[in-house]
Design a protein around this motif. Structure first.
Motif, PDB file in Angstrom:
ATOM      1  N   ASP A  65     -20.504  19.611  28.819  1.00 23.71           N
ATOM      2  CA  ASP A  65     -21.328  18.571  29.450  1.00 23.71           C
ATOM      3  C   ASP A  65     -20.387  17.618  30.202  1.00 23.71           C
ATOM      4  OD1 ASP A  65     -23.443  17.030  30.273  1.00 23.71           O
ATOM      5  OD2 ASP A  65     -23.755  16.038  28.352  1.00 23.71           O
ATOM      6  N   HIS A 108     -22.493  11.135  19.710  1.00 19.42           N
ATOM      7  CA  HIS A 108     -22.185  12.513  19.326  1.00 19.42           C
ATOM      8  C   HIS A 108     -20.783  12.906  19.782  1.00 19.42           C
ATOM      9  CE1 HIS A 108     -24.289  12.502  23.280  1.00 19.42           C
ATOM     10  NE2 HIS A 108     -23.218  13.176  23.630  1.00 19.42           N
ATOM     11  N   PHE A 171     -29.005  15.369  21.955  1.00 25.03           N
ATOM     12  CA  PHE A 171     -28.942  15.893  23.323  1.00 25.03           C
ATOM     13  C   PHE A 171     -28.848  17.415  23.287  1.00 25.03           C
ATOM     14  CE2 PHE A 171     -27.666  15.917  27.854  1.00 25.03           C
ATOM     15  CZ  PHE A 171     -28.666  15.096  28.340  1.00 25.03           C
ATOM     16  N   ARG A 205     -19.335   1.423  29.116  1.00 21.47           N
ATOM     17  CA  ARG A 205     -20.716   1.822  29.361  1.00 21.47           C
ATOM     18  C   ARG A 205     -21.041   2.713  28.169  1.00 21.47           C
ATOM     19  NH1 ARG A 205     -23.068   7.181  29.785  1.00 21.47           N
ATOM     20  NH2 ARG A 205     -24.915   7.027  31.067  1.00 21.47           N
ATOM     21  N   ILE A 208     -26.112   7.059  25.810  1.00 18.30           N
ATOM     22  CA  ILE A 208     -27.335   7.132  24.980  1.00 18.30           C
ATOM     23  C   ILE A 208     -27.262   6.293  23.692  1.00 18.30           C
ATOM     24  CG2 ILE A 208     -28.345   9.247  25.931  1.00 18.30           C
ATOM     25  CD1 ILE A 208     -27.457  10.819  23.543  1.00 18.30           C
ATOM     26  N   GLU A 273     -26.658   2.391  27.940  1.00 15.96           N
ATOM     27  CA  GLU A 273     -27.635   3.319  28.517  1.00 15.96           C
ATOM     28  C   GLU A 273     -28.764   3.447  27.497  1.00 15.96           C
ATOM     29  OE1 GLU A 273     -28.076   7.880  30.248  1.00 15.96           O
ATOM     30  OE2 GLU A 273     -27.081   7.521  28.354  1.00 15.96           O
ATOM     31  N   ASP A 336     -26.832  11.590  36.716  1.00 15.72           N
ATOM     32  CA  ASP A 336     -27.911  12.347  36.087  1.00 15.72           C
ATOM     33  C   ASP A 336     -29.138  12.482  36.984  1.00 15.72           C
ATOM     34  OD1 ASP A 336     -26.472  12.545  33.669  1.00 15.72           O
ATOM     35  OD2 ASP A 336     -27.275  10.640  32.942  1.00 15.72           O
ATOM     36  N   ARG A 414     -28.118  18.918  37.170  1.00 15.01           N
ATOM     37  CA  ARG A 414     -27.581  17.665  37.690  1.00 15.01           C
ATOM     38  C   ARG A 414     -26.405  17.880  38.649  1.00 15.01           C
ATOM     39  NH1 ARG A 414     -26.954  15.129  31.815  1.00 15.01           N
ATOM     40  NH2 ARG A 414     -26.079  17.206  31.578  1.00 15.01           N
TER      41      ARG A 414
HETATM   42  C1  GLC Z   1     -26.198  10.456  29.006  1.00 17.60           C
HETATM   43  C2  GLC Z   1     -25.295  10.812  30.163  1.00 17.60           C
HETATM   44  C3  GLC Z   1     -25.486  12.271  30.471  1.00 17.60           C
HETATM   45  C4  GLC Z   1     -25.093  13.082  29.260  1.00 17.60           C
HETATM   46  C5  GLC Z   1     -25.890  12.635  28.042  1.00 17.60           C
HETATM   47  C6  GLC Z   1     -25.310  13.194  26.768  1.00 17.60           C
HETATM   48  O1  GLC Z   1     -27.529  10.527  29.341  1.00 17.60           O
HETATM   49  O2  GLC Z   1     -25.554   9.971  31.245  1.00 17.60           O
HETATM   50  O3  GLC Z   1     -24.749  12.672  31.592  1.00 17.60           O
HETATM   51  O4  GLC Z   1     -25.303  14.436  29.511  1.00 17.60           O
HETATM   52  O5  GLC Z   1     -25.908  11.238  27.895  1.00 17.60           O
HETATM   53  O6  GLC Z   1     -24.114  12.555  26.438  1.00 17.60           O
END
Ligand code: GLC
Ligand code: CA
Length: 565
Positions: A65, A108, A171, A205, A208, A273, A336, A414
């Motif tokens: 990711d 995570h 996720f 930043r 999640i 976020e 994203d 994405r």
């Molecule tokens: C957030 C990030 C995204 C990532 C996800 C899992 O939403 O912006 O890019 O895949 O978290 O960490």
């Protein structure tokens, strides 16, 4: 009461530029962006006028990711450089009087992180309780422990045959959630943040953030009449998300995060976020007496139509939920989502109007790399996708994936918003430095429009998007009213139809500095008598603006202007 503009913390008046490290500049010619490459382009960011840079993760990672799956929080992915390069990056940013914000993924790790490798070995392993393991449903345990969904759809529980238990992942399956109910996990994650704060980073930043804690009793999420998730409500597939997202214990944990950053001078900063209603995301900021994190993203922008009504409502709601001393945030693009200009049907006038709104309303603006030169979404077929998220959807028919891609604002594949930064009209848009081996291609294809849309071109044309951003970014530095002033919105009916207007003001050296902004959200030219006498134009979205005559303001289609007396 007079506000001392110099005592206001830097993060309240800053502008943020987001870099996706893999895609910014490839310094060593392997097709992948890297830290030395970024360092060599810092002057461009400074010259553009941005004050803070937020980096999507460059920690060591298997990159399934692209860095949001961390294998080692205290190291840099080899393709991006070394820890020494990261230190140099921090130093070079500070040398240019800018700030650096790192991405921090607390929720995570990668399933290749040594903690998880240990954790899955056996039930007695000392790291077992660092992740969330549960027995499956009785009688034979072959069904997930409860009905909790992953944010990417489907159950978030994954069966591990060797220990006959299930682990939770909010996720993707290769991103197991850490167990924040384990004090050792909390301590370690705070230590990791300290590691980077001690190196001088100015903030984080927080990825999640709303997913850190889940219901302690693992109760099912109740039924909810809702099919797809939205930015203001993550419920989906007829289930609410109250047991898994924005849990009160997560909100409580923000106090600890704040205590940590408050240990440092000069002031450090966090932006979360988080998804949910204004009320639920504001909760992460706490209260002035018991503060949480400094700010949160307001993703309502993504679901708001580009219209007078839509943007008026955004402003009113933002002011209502994030009045001083809270600070709103303004974001229209990130790694994203579908690129903003593509959403605006490639209309440069609209993109500039959007920029003027974003840089003149009260709040912290976040600009995604390339947004300032009008980079577009690139169409990358699902079969060729690099994004790890796509693999989850390949089992569905093509039309269904395409539909989901549309309904989620580009959140399935994405890749299209992560293509290489377009620097020039030379090979690969100038993304790769010094091609020793010309057969090397960038990790994602560059936009075919790169000969027209690139940094060199955009600088040459005084009416380009980049010049519009540049003028506005400089204006914010010159007029503190724009960065930190109060905001008063013109009530509907005072200005002509579809013209959004507001006043920003603050006291500078004992005098009130008043700045007015008028934005024409329509394809028609409008002329109206100015609500203030003898206004002077400080900036327009276009060099083709009509000069003000006898207090009469004319706005060309989709034009915005900033004026003062
Ligand atoms: C957030 C990030 C995204 C990532 C996800 C899992 O939403 O912006 O890019 O895949 O978290 O960490
Ligand atoms: Ca490289």
């Amino acid at each position: 009461m007079a506000v001392n503009i110099y005592s206001i913390p830097w993060w309240k008046k800053t502008t943020v530029y987001q870099i996706y490290p893999r895609s910014f500049y490839d310094g060593n010619g392997d097709g992948i962006g890297d830290l030395p490459g970024i360092i060599s382009k810092l002057d461009y960011i400074k010259e553009s006028g941005f004050e803070t840079i937020w980096f999507s993760p460059f920690y060591d990672s298997p990159q399934r990711d692209f860095g949001y799956d961390i294998r080692d929080y205290r190291n840099v992915a080899p393709e991006y450089g070394t820890l020494h390069d990261a230190e140099k990056l921090i130093e070079e940013i500070h040398n240019r009087d800018m700030k650096i914000v790192m991405d921090m993924i607390l929720n995570h790790t990668s399933d290749e992180h040594p903690w998880f490798v240990e954790s899955r070995k056996n039930r007695e392993n000392p790291k077992r309780d660092w992740y969330i393991w549960r027995d499956g449903k009785k009688p034979n345990g072959k069904a997930p422990p409860n009905n909790w969904l992953s944010q990417t759809g489907g159950s978030g529980w994954h069966y591990d045959p060797s220990t006959d238990q299930w682990y939770w992942a909010a996720f993707l399956p290769f991103q197991p959630d850490l167990n924040f109910r384990n004090p050792a996990v909390q301590e370690e994650m705070l230590e990791i943040m300290r590691f980077w704060l001690d190196k001088g980073v100015d903030g984080f930043r927080l990825d999640i953030l709303g997913s850190l804690f889940e219901d302690a009793d693992f109760r099912d999420n109740p039924f909810k009449f809702k099919l797809l998730p939205s930015d203001s409500d993550q419920g989906m597939l007829f289930r609410s998300s109250e047991m898994t997202i924005n849990h009160p214990d997560t909100i409580a944990f923000t106090k600890r995060l704040r205590e940590l950053t408050d240990e440092y001078t000069p002031t450090r900063f966090m932006v979360g976020e988080v998804f949910g209603s204004y009320q639920s995301i504001r909760a992460f900021c706490g209260t002035p007496e018991a503060p949480g994190i400094h700010s949160v993203f307001q993703f309502k922008t993504f679901e708001t139509p580009f219209s007078y009504e839509g943007f008026l409502r955004l402003l009113q709601e933002s002011e209502r939920w994030f009045p001083d001393p809270y600070m709103p945030t303004w974001v229209f693009s990130n790694h994203d989502r579908t690129r903003r200009i593509t959403i605006l049907k490639n209309d440069v006038r609209k993109a500039k109007l959007n920029a003027m709104f974003q840089l003149t309303v009260r709040g912290i603006p976040y600009i995604y790399y390339g947004e300032e030169i009008g980079m577009r979404q690139v169409d990358i077929p699902f079969e060729k996708a690099q994004d790890g998220l796509v693999s989850k959807f390949l089992k569905y028919p093509k039309w269904m994936i395409a539909l989901l891609q549309k309904l989620t604002g580009g959140a399935i594949n994405r890749d299209g918003c992560r293509t290489p930064m377009q620097w020039s009209s030379s090979l690969n848009a100038g993304f790769i430095n010094n091609i020793k081996n010309p057969t090397i291609t960038p990790w994602l294809p560059v936009d075919l429009e790169y000969k027209k849309i690139n940094v060199e071109e955009t600088k040459r044309d005084p009416d380009s998007i980049w010049h519009c951003y540049h003028r506005l970014l400089e204006l914010r530095k010159k007029y503190p009213a724009l960065a930190i002033g109060t905001m008063n919105i013109f009530a509907p009916g005072i200005l002509p139809k579809n013209v959004l207007g507001y006043k920003r003001s603050t006291i500078v050296n004992g005098k009130e500095q008043k700045i007015y902004v008028f934005l024409n959200f329509s394809k028609k030219e409008v002329t109206f008598s100015s609500p203030i006498h003898t206004p002077k134009i400080l900036s327009s979205t276009t060099v083709l603006t009509v000069p003000i005559k006898k207090d009469e303001i004319t706005l060309t289609p989709w034009e915005g202007i900033v004026v003062h007396k």
